[in-house]
Design an enzyme around this catalytic site. Structure first.
Site, PDB file in Angstrom:
ATOM      1  N   ASP A 119       0.842  -1.209   0.000  1.00 22.18           N
ATOM      2  CA  ASP A 119       0.000   0.000   0.000  1.00 22.18           C
ATOM      3  C   ASP A 119       0.874   1.255   0.000  1.00 22.18           C
ATOM      4  O   ASP A 119       0.572   2.239  -0.670  1.00 22.18           O
ATOM      5  CB  ASP A 119      -0.999   0.003   1.164  1.00 22.18           C
ATOM      6  N   MET A 145      -2.631  -5.556   3.294  1.00 27.59           N
ATOM      7  CA  MET A 145      -2.179  -4.175   3.264  1.00 27.59           C
ATOM      8  C   MET A 145      -3.374  -3.289   2.971  1.00 27.59           C
ATOM      9  O   MET A 145      -4.201  -3.629   2.174  1.00 27.59           O
ATOM     10  CB  MET A 145      -1.130  -4.001   2.177  1.00 27.59           C
ATOM     11  N   CYS A 146      -3.469  -2.178   3.636  1.00 28.95           N
ATOM     12  CA  CYS A 146      -4.783  -1.591   3.701  1.00 28.95           C
ATOM     13  C   CYS A 146      -4.792  -0.196   4.265  1.00 28.95           C
ATOM     14  O   CYS A 146      -3.781   0.334   4.676  1.00 28.95           O
ATOM     15  CB  CYS A 146      -5.644  -2.451   4.635  1.00 28.95           C
ATOM     16  N   GLY A 147      -6.014   0.349   4.323  1.00 22.52           N
ATOM     17  CA  GLY A 147      -6.241   1.571   5.064  1.00 22.52           C
ATOM     18  C   GLY A 147      -7.219   1.298   6.194  1.00 22.52           C
ATOM     19  O   GLY A 147      -8.160   0.520   6.033  1.00 22.52           O
ATOM     20  N   THR A 163     -10.245  -0.455   4.284  1.00 28.02           N
ATOM     21  CA  THR A 163     -10.156  -0.659   2.834  1.00 28.02           C
ATOM     22  C   THR A 163      -8.984  -1.605   2.604  1.00 28.02           C
ATOM     23  O   THR A 163      -7.950  -1.473   3.245  1.00 28.02           O
ATOM     24  CB  THR A 163      -9.911   0.669   2.097  1.00 28.02           C
TER      25      THR A 163
END
Lengths: 464, 251, 245
Positions: free
Chosen positions: A214, C1-3, C77
Site C-alpha cells: 500500500d 495491506m490496507c487503510g 479498505t
C-alpha cells in the site's frame, strides 16, 4: 553396505563419502568454527534444482511447420512498460543484463556490460551503489535500481535513466540486504555510497521510507512524478511467494515485474541464504505468468525472469512459460572472463583488443591462492578476482579491457538470441513472444509439476 | 495543458507574471481542488529560478513538490501527505501543516520546512539540504541520512538516524528508543532526553566544532529554544564497521 | 495491506453524525485499499457489520454509511496480501460471543457479562499466524477464512474469554504475533489501538473531548469536526492505547 569396522585405513579412500557429513559439510563446519560467522560467497545456488534443462521444446514436424532458419523472419523486438510510461523500454532482443553494482563489479566490467548491451540493442541495469558515468554513457538503455540502501541514489541519475527498478529482493537472498565486504569498499565505491572506506557494508533489507504494497504504491507515484511519468517502473522480487508478490507489485502500480529465482547470483551473500531460500526459477516463471494472466494483464504488465539463464534454450523455454524477457547476471560475467584460467593482454599498440588477438596470461596460481580453481570460483566477495571482473583493485581491474569484454558479451548475447530464434522458428513462430507453454514437455515429474507442462510422452500434468 | 493554464493564476487574476509585489502577493497559485498532483508538479518544475508558488487545498495529498530542481519557493497551504519535497534540489518548500512519511526524502539541496508534525522517515536518505520539522517527527527520522541536515524542534520517535551515513540531525526535544542504531558517520545532537541508544551508538563529548555546528543548524532552522552548549552528541562507536564475532547478536 | 479508520465518540450528541464522519474517513483511506471495504458500527441495538468487494466509495454509498448512527465504528479498505478478495476476507473481523440479550440470563463465571465480542481492523501482515491459527483450532476456536487478520481477532476474543481485559489481551498479542501491524479494535464499550514493535505501518491518532479517531493517513481526519483543536499524534510501537465509554 560397506563394513567400516572390518576395513583397514586404506579402505577409506574407496569408501563412499558420508552423505550427511560429506567433505563440503565438514569444510563448512570447519569454516564456521574458524570465522565465528556465516560463510559468505558470490554467485547463486550451487545445488541442483529443477531447471529449464528439465524441459524440452516440441518443435514442428508434420502437424506444424517450421520456419526457415536463416531466411524467414522471427521477431525478437520486446517492449516493456507501455502501459503507463511515456517512453516505454524498447529492446531488440528479449535478453537483458541484470542489476549488478559498481562495487561488486569493477568499473571496467560495468562499462563492458553497458557497451555490450548497447551493441545488441538491449538494456543493462545499475546496482546497489548507484550509476557511474561510464556505465551511463556506454548504455543505450539503462535501468536504474532503487534499493533499500539507496546508496548513490539521486534524482539527477534518476532522470538520466531509461527505467527505474524498485528492488524488493533478489533470488540469491530474498528478504536479505546487500553486502559488500571491506576489501571492495575502496575510495570511489565508498564515495558513491557515502560510506567510510573499507567498512564491511551490510545494507538494509527494507526500504527506508515505505513498507508493504500500500505504501509502495505511493512510492511508485513519487518516482513517476520525479520522472514526469516518462519511464517505466519495474518492481523486482526474489522468488518466494510469487503469486502474491506479483499481484501486489501490480496493485502497487508496477509496469514490469522482475522475478529472480533462487539460482540468481550475488556478489556476496551468506551461503545459507543462497542455498536455502526462494524457489527455482522454473517454478517462479509459471507462477508469475499465471498471476498476470489471472489479472488479465499478460502483455500489459511486463514479466522479466532471471536466475540461472545460460543458453538460448533457457531463453526460449522461459518465454514459452510466459516471460516477456529474461535477465542475466552470472552468465555475462562468465562471457567477460569470470572463471577463465587466463586473462588477455591486448597486443602491443592495440587500442582495442580484438577478441582473438593479444596474448593470454595464466592466472591459475591466483585462483589457487584464493583456495579455488578456474571453473569453481565463487570468490567474488573477496575482491581478488584474478580476471578483473569482481574487484576494486586497480591492478586486477586493469586485466579486463572494456572494449574486448564488451565484444565478448555482445557475441554471447547475440548467440543466445540466435539460439532463441532458431528454436522459435523450429516451433513455427515468427516472433519469439509467440512461444507458449504448449510448446513444452517435461523430462521429470518435478519439472512437470513446477512448470505445469505434461511429462514427456504423456498428457499428465501433476496436480491437474 | 489547457486545464493547467486555466488553473494557474495570480491572486489578483493577472496571471503568473506580476513582479515587485510585497511578500506573498506575487505567488503563483495552484489549486489542488481543481488540478491534479501531476499537473501541479509539472507546473512547479517548469517555473524559473526565483519564482514563488503557493499550492492551496493540498488536503494531505501525497507526492507534492516532488522532483524540483530549480531555486523556487513553494508554499503548501495545508497538510501534505507522503514524500513532500522529496527527490528535490535547490528549491525551498514550506508546508503549512503536518506532513506524511518521507518528508524531504532523498533531498539533494534546498530546504523543506514542515510547520507541524512530520510522520515517519523524515529526511530519509537525504544527501544534502535542510529538512526542518517545527513539531515532532515520528519513527525513523533521518534514516539512512547521506549528508543532509535534519532539524526537529520537538521530539523524535524510535529508531531515529537508523543506518544514518553522513550529515547532521538536531533534535530540539527528546529522542525515543534506539537512537542512532547502526549509525555510520552521521552525528546527532539532542537537546532533551535520550530514551535509549541503539546498537553501536554512543554519547561523545561536545567539542567547540559541535557547538558551532549546532548553533548554525539551530539558526538555519529558526530554533531559539536550543542551547548549543547544552546538547548531547551521539555518534557511531564504529564497532560494527567490520565483522566481529563478539558482535554476532548485532548482525 | 490496507487503510484503516476507527472512530470512538465521547460526546453522545454526535451519535447521529457518526456515519457521515466515518464516510469522510473511509474516503481518506480508500486509495490504500482498492479491492474491498467493510465497516462495523456499534450502536445501542448492537453491532452492524457490512463488507463488500469493490470500490470503497461506491460501497459507502450503497450501504448509506453516511446516514448511520452509532457510538463507535471501524472502517477498512483492503489491498489483499495473501488471501483471496472476497466479502468474507474483508475486515472488520468479528470474533467472540455477543453480549447476552438479557444480562441476568448470562451464566455467571462462564463469560464476561458483556460478552467477548470484538471487531478488528488490521493494516500490515502477520508472519506467524498459521501457528496461532492451529493452536486456536486445537482449542476449538475455528477461523472462518484463511485471512491472517482474522486469527488476531479470534486470538483476542479467546483471551477476553479467558479473563483478560482488552489492554492485557492486546499486550499479549504483541508478544505473540510476529509481523507488521497497526490494529484498531472495538468492543461493546471500548476502543483500542496497538502497533508492532517496529511500527512498520502508519497510524495517526486524533483526540478531542468529543471523539477519538485512528487513521492510516492524516488526510482521513480532514473532515472531522474540531480537528484544528485536536491532539494529533502517532501511537508508540507496542503501546496499547485504549478508551472505554
Amino acid at each position: 553396505m560397506p563394513r567400516y569396522d572390518a576395513m583397514g585405513d586404506d579402505a577409506f579412500d574407496a569408501s563412499p563419502a558420508h552423505h550427511t557429513f560429506g567433505p563440503p559439510v565438514i569444510a563448512g563446519i570447519r569454516e564456521r568454527a574458524e570465522l565465528g560467522r556465516y560463510p559468505i560467497r558470490g554467485w547463486g545456488a550451487r545445488r541442483a534444482v529443477p531447471d529449464f534443462d528439465d524441459l524440452l521444446l516440441l518443435t514442428a514436424s508434420a502437424s506444424r511447420y517450421p520456419l526457415e532458419g536463416y531466411r524467414e523472419r522471427c521477431d525478437t523486438r520486446t517492449v516493456l512498460g507501455g502501459r503507463r510510461a511515456g517512453r516505454p523500454v524498447v529492446l531488440d532482443i528479449p535478453i537483458t543484463i541484470a542489476g549488478m553494482s559498481f562495487g561488486s563489479l569493477s568499473a571496467n566490467a560495468k562499462e563492458a556490460l553497458g557497451r555490450a548491451a548497447s551493441l545488441v540493442g538491449t538494456s543493462t541495469t545499475t546496482g546497489d551503489g548507484g550509476m557511474t558515468p561510464e556505465e551511463r554513457s556506454a548504455s543505450r538503455t539503462l535501468v536504474y535500481q532503487c534499493l533499500p540502501s539507496r546508496y548513490g541514489f539521486n534524482p539527477v541519475d534518476l532522470r538520466a535513466a531509461d527505467a527505474v527498478e524498485i528492488v524488493l529482493g533478489q533470488g540469491a537472498k530474498p528478504g536479505g540486504g546487500g553486502m559488500l565486504l571491506g576489501q571492495k569498499v575502496g575510495a570511489r565505491v565508498a564515495g558513491m555510497r557515502t560510506l567510510p572506506e573499507g567498512v564491511d557494508q551490510r545494507s538494509a533489507s527494507r526500504h527506508p521510507d515505505w513498507t508493504g504494497p500500500d505504501d509502495l504504491k505511493i512510492k511508485i507515484e513519487e518516482i513517476r512524478e520525479a520522472t514526469d511519468w516518462q519511464v517505466p517502473v519495474y518492481v523486482k522480487i526474489g522468488a518466494t511467494r510469487v503469486d502474491h508478490d506479483v499481484r501486489l507489485a501490480v496493485a502497487a502500480g508496477a509496469d514490469v515485474v522482475v522475478v529472480d529465482g533462487m539460482q540468481g547470483g550475488t556478489g556476496a551473500t551468506q551461503d545459507a541464504f543462497i542455498e536455502h531460500t526462494g524457489i527455482p526459477t522454473l517454478a517462479a516463471v509459471r507462477l508469475a505468468a499465471d498471476a498476470l494472466a489471472d489479472l488479465d494483464l499478460t502483455g500489459d504488465v511486463g514479466l522479466i525472469i532471471s536466475g540461472g539463464i545460460r543458453t538460448g534454450a533457457d531463453v526460449a523455454k522461459a518465454l514459452a512459460l510466459g516471460a516477456d524477457a529474461v535477465s542475466l547476471g552470472v552468465a555475462p560475467l562468465i562471457a567477460l572472463g569470470c572463471n577463465a584460467p587466463t586473462y588477455r593482454l591486448p597486443a602491443a599498440g592495440e587500442a582495442h583488443a580484438d577478441v582473438g588477438a593479444g596474448s593470454e596470461v595464466d592466472v591459475r596460481a591466483e585462483y589457487t591462492a584464493l583456495g579455488t580453481a578456474p571453473g569453481h570460483c565463487t570468490h567474488c566477495h573477496t575482491g581478488r578476482c584474478p580476471v578483473g571482473v569482481t574487484t576494486q583493485d586497480d591492478a586486477l581491474a586493469a586485466r579486463l579491457d572494456p572494449a574486448l569484454g564488451a565484444r565478448r558479451v555482445a557475441n554471447y548475447l547475440r548467440a543466445l538470441a540466435m539460439e532463441t530464434t532458431m528454436l522459435a522458428r523450429a516451433c513455427g513462430k515468427s516472433d519469439v513472444h509467440r512461444l507458449e507453454p504448449e510448446d513444452l514437455v517435461a523430462l521429470t515429474v518435478e519439472a512437470a509439476a513446477m512448470a505445469r507442462v505434461p511429462l514427456a510422452g504423456t498428457d499428465w500434468i501433476p496436480g491437474r | 495543458m489547457g486545464e493547467l493554464i486555466m488553473a494557474v493564476r495570480g491572486p489578483d487574476g493577472t496571471g503568473p507574471d506580476g513582479t515587485g509585489s510585497p511578500e506573498g502577493a506575487d505567488d503563483i497559485e495552484f489549486d489542488l481542488a481543481v488540478m491534479s498532483t501531476r499537473h501541479v508538479n509539472a507546473a512547479l518544475r517548469a517555473l524559473p529560478d526565483g519564482a514563488r508558488a503557493r499550492v492551496v487545498n493540498p488536503a494531505g495529498r501525497h507526492n507534492l513538490a516532488v522532483g524540483l530542481s530549480r531555486a523556487i519557493r513553494v508554499r503548501i497551504a495545508g497538510p501534505a501527505g507522503y514524500y513532500v519535497g522529496g527527490l528535490s534540489a535547490a528549491a525551498d518548500v514550506d508546508v503549512d501543516g503536518p506532513a506524511g512519511w518521507g518528508v524531504g526524502e532523498n533531498l539533494m539541496s534546498g530546504t523543506v520546512r514542515v510547520r507541524g508534525a512530520a510522520s515517519q522517515s523524515a529526511a530519509a536518505s537525504a544527501h544534502g539540504g535542510l529538512v526542518v520539522v517545527e513539531g515532532d517527527a515520528s519513527l525513523r527520522a533521518g534514516i539512512s541520512l547521506k549528508g543532509g541536515r535534519l532539524a526537529v524542534a520537538g521530539d523524535v520517535g524510535r529508531y531515529c538516524a537508523f543506518l544514518a551515513q553522513a550529515g547532521t540531525i538536531l533534535v530540539g526535544g527528546d529522542a525515543g528508543e534506539a537512537l542512532g542504531d547502526s549509525l555510520y558517520e552521521a552525528v546527532i545532537y539532542v537537546a532533551g532526553r535520550v530514551r535509549s541508544l541503539g546498537t553501536d551508538a554512543r554519547v561523545e563529548d561536545l567539542t567547540e566544532a559541535d557547538v558551532a555546528a549546532v548553533r548554525a543548524l539551530a539558526a538555519d532552522a529558526g530554533f531559539d529554544h536550543v542551547d548549543p552548549q547544552n546538547v548531547t552528541r551521539v555518534a557511531s562507536a564504529r564497532s560494527l564497521y567490520h565483522f566481529d564475532t563478539a558482535q554476532h547478536a548485532a548482525y | 495491506m490496507c487503510g484503516i479508520a476507527g472512530l470512538h465518540l465521547l460526546d453522545p450528541a454526535l451519535r447521529e453524525r457518526l456515519g457521515s464522519m466515518v464516510t469522510g474517513m473511509l474516503r481518506g483511506v480508500a486509495e490504500r485499499g482498492p479491492d474491498s471495504a467493510g465497516v462495523a458500527i456499534h450502536d445501542t441495538g448492537g453491532l452492524r457489520v457490512r463488507k463488500e468487494v469493490g470500490d470503497p466509495l461506491a460501497f459507502a454509498d450503497r450501504i448509506d454509511l453516511a446516514g448511520q448512527a452509532g457510538s463507535r465504528a471501524l472502517a477498512h479498505t483492503r489491498m489483499a496480501t495473501e488471501s483471496a478478495v472476497t466479502a468474507a476476507h474483508c475486515h472488520p473481523f468479528v470474533a467472540g460471543t455477543a453480549p447476552a440479550a438479557d444480562a441476568s440470563l448470562a451464566r455467571p463465571g462462564a463469560l464476561p457479562l458483556g460478552g467477548t465480542q470484538l471487531c478488528l481492523v488490521h493494516n500490515g501482515s502477520f508472519a506467524n499466524h498459521a501457528t496461532i491459527r492451529r493452536r486456536l483450532a486445537a482449542a476449538g476456536v475455528m477461523t472462518e477464512t484463511d485471512n491472517d487478520s482474522e486469527v488476531a481477532a479470534c486470538y483476542l476474543a479467546t483471551r477476553l474469554g479467558a479473563g483478560d481485559d482488552l489492554a492485557t489481551a492486546l499486550r499479549r498479542l504483541t508478544a505473540t504475533f510476529d509481523g507488521f501491524f497497526t490494529l484498531a479494535v472495538t468492543t461493546a464499550d471500548s476502543f483500542a489501538v496497538v502497533r508492532d514493535p517496529i511500527g512498520a505501518k502508519p497510524a495517526i491518532i486524533a483526540e478531542t473531548d468529543q471523539w477519538v479517531a485512528v487513521v492510516s493517513e492524516y488526510r482521513a481526519l480532514l473532515g472531522l469536526p474540531g480537528l484544528a483543536d485536536a491532539r494529533v499524534y502517532e501511537p508508540e510501537p507496542e503501546e496499547v492505547y485504549l478508551w472505554a465509554s
